[in-house]
Design a protein around this motif. Sequence first.
Motif, short mmCIF file in Angstrom:
data_model
loop_
_atom_site.label_atom_id
_atom_site.label_comp_id
_atom_site.label_asym_id
_atom_site.label_seq_id
_atom_site.Cartn_x
_atom_site.Cartn_y
_atom_site.Cartn_z
N THR A 1 10.30 3.86 0.53
CA THR A 1 11.22 5.14 0.80
C THR A 1 11.60 5.91 -0.36
O THR A 1 12.16 7.06 -0.12
CB THR A 1 11.93 4.96 1.98
N ASP A 2 11.76 5.06 -1.46
CA ASP A 2 12.62 5.47 -2.59
C ASP A 2 11.27 6.05 -3.63
O ASP A 2 10.10 5.37 -3.69
CB ASP A 2 13.43 4.57 -3.28
N ASN A 3 11.36 7.06 -4.53
CA ASN A 3 10.47 7.23 -5.54
C ASN A 3 10.55 6.44 -6.68
O ASN A 3 11.49 5.68 -6.70
CB ASN A 3 10.97 8.65 -6.14
N ALA A 4 9.50 6.27 -7.55
CA ALA A 4 9.22 5.50 -8.55
C ALA A 4 9.74 6.26 -9.73
O ALA A 4 9.45 7.62 -9.73
CB ALA A 4 7.83 4.84 -8.76
N ARG A 5 10.50 6.00 -10.68
CA ARG A 5 10.92 6.87 -11.72
C ARG A 5 9.73 6.96 -12.85
O ARG A 5 9.30 5.98 -13.53
CB ARG A 5 12.39 6.28 -12.56
N PRO A 6 9.48 8.47 -13.23
CA PRO A 6 8.62 8.57 -14.20
C PRO A 6 9.26 8.64 -15.69
O PRO A 6 10.48 8.75 -15.83
CB PRO A 6 8.09 10.04 -13.69
N HIS A 7 8.28 8.50 -16.51
CA HIS A 7 9.00 8.61 -17.81
C HIS A 7 7.94 9.43 -18.71
O HIS A 7 6.78 9.48 -18.57
CB HIS A 7 8.98 7.28 -18.72
N ARG A 8 8.34 10.25 -19.85
CA ARG A 8 7.61 11.06 -20.52
C ARG A 8 6.77 10.21 -21.52
O ARG A 8 7.44 9.10 -21.99
CB ARG A 8 8.38 12.03 -21.42
N LEU A 9 5.46 10.68 -21.74
CA LEU A 9 4.56 9.86 -22.77
C LEU A 9 3.96 11.13 -23.47
O LEU A 9 3.72 12.06 -22.97
CB LEU A 9 3.70 8.73 -22.28
N GLU A 10 3.30 10.66 -24.79
CA GLU A 10 2.30 11.61 -25.31
C GLU A 10 1.30 10.64 -25.87
O GLU A 10 1.68 9.43 -26.24
CB GLU A 10 3.06 12.20 -26.44
N SER B 1 0.79 -1.40 -0.14
CA SER B 1 0.30 0.10 -0.02
C SER B 1 0.80 1.18 -0.04
O SER B 1 0.33 2.34 0.41
CB SER B 1 -0.94 0.15 1.24
N SER B 2 2.12 1.23 -0.42
CA SER B 2 2.62 2.32 -0.71
C SER B 2 2.19 3.11 -1.78
O SER B 2 1.82 2.71 -2.82
CB SER B 2 4.28 2.22 -0.94
N LYS B 3 2.05 4.65 -1.59
CA LYS B 3 1.56 5.23 -2.75
C LYS B 3 2.36 6.27 -3.49
O LYS B 3 3.41 6.70 -2.75
CB LYS B 3 0.50 6.33 -2.05
N PHE B 4 2.21 6.49 -4.84
CA PHE B 4 3.30 7.07 -5.44
C PHE B 4 2.62 8.19 -6.23
O PHE B 4 1.48 7.81 -6.92
CB PHE B 4 4.09 6.36 -6.31
N CYS B 5 3.04 9.41 -6.44
CA CYS B 5 2.46 10.56 -7.37
C CYS B 5 2.37 10.02 -8.78
O CYS B 5 3.45 9.57 -9.28
CB CYS B 5 3.06 11.84 -7.11
N LEU B 6 1.49 10.06 -9.44
CA LEU B 6 1.54 9.64 -10.90
C LEU B 6 2.45 10.49 -11.82
O LEU B 6 3.00 10.09 -12.60
CB LEU B 6 0.17 9.68 -11.61
N LYS B 7 2.53 11.85 -11.72
CA LYS B 7 3.22 12.86 -12.28
C LYS B 7 4.58 12.64 -12.05
O LYS B 7 5.64 12.72 -12.99
CB LYS B 7 2.69 14.37 -12.15
N SER B 8 4.98 12.64 -10.79
CA SER B 8 6.50 12.85 -10.38
C SER B 8 6.91 11.51 -9.86
O SER B 8 8.24 11.37 -9.96
CB SER B 8 6.55 13.82 -9.20
N GLY B 9 6.27 10.55 -9.60
CA GLY B 9 6.94 9.28 -8.89
C GLY B 9 7.16 9.05 -7.46
O GLY B 9 7.79 8.17 -6.98
N GLU B 10 7.06 10.72 -7.06
CA GLU B 10 7.64 10.70 -5.46
C GLU B 10 6.52 9.99 -4.59
O GLU B 10 5.18 9.79 -4.75
CB GLU B 10 7.08 12.20 -5.23
N VAL B 11 7.36 9.27 -3.69
CA VAL B 11 6.48 8.34 -2.87
C VAL B 11 5.88 9.01 -1.89
O VAL B 11 6.37 10.32 -1.35
CB VAL B 11 7.65 7.42 -2.05
N GLN B 12 4.52 8.65 -1.36
CA GLN B 12 3.55 9.49 -0.33
C GLN B 12 3.58 8.89 1.04
O GLN B 12 3.23 9.46 1.70
CB GLN B 12 2.27 9.52 -1.09
#
Length: 112
Positions: free
Chosen positions: A89-98, A73-84
Amino acid sequence: MSSEGIRVAALEDIPVGEGIAIGKSVTGTEDDIALLRDDDGSVYALDDTCPHEIASLAEGWVEDGFVECPMHSSKFCLKSGEVQCLPATDNARPHRLEIRDGAVFLFPNEAP
């Protein structure tokens, strides 16, 4: 890699509130990439493996701008991957898409 990105899915392939994983053999990245569709229809891309433990974020719950890991149940921001929240304790890496003409194009390892 093409400056046009890699076509990885049709928008309709990703149900609202859910995610799908795109294999690293397609993306050329170290990890599979989760395409996550928020409840407002927006799509985001994060590394698929939760940085806390081996679990697929594509199998998590997507809502209100966040994805919740299905394991702990860790939560991550969809835009930045920042752990909430813990246990991650580590962020998830985001990638650009179109999104173009109903297709999702991924730009692996490019920040959104």
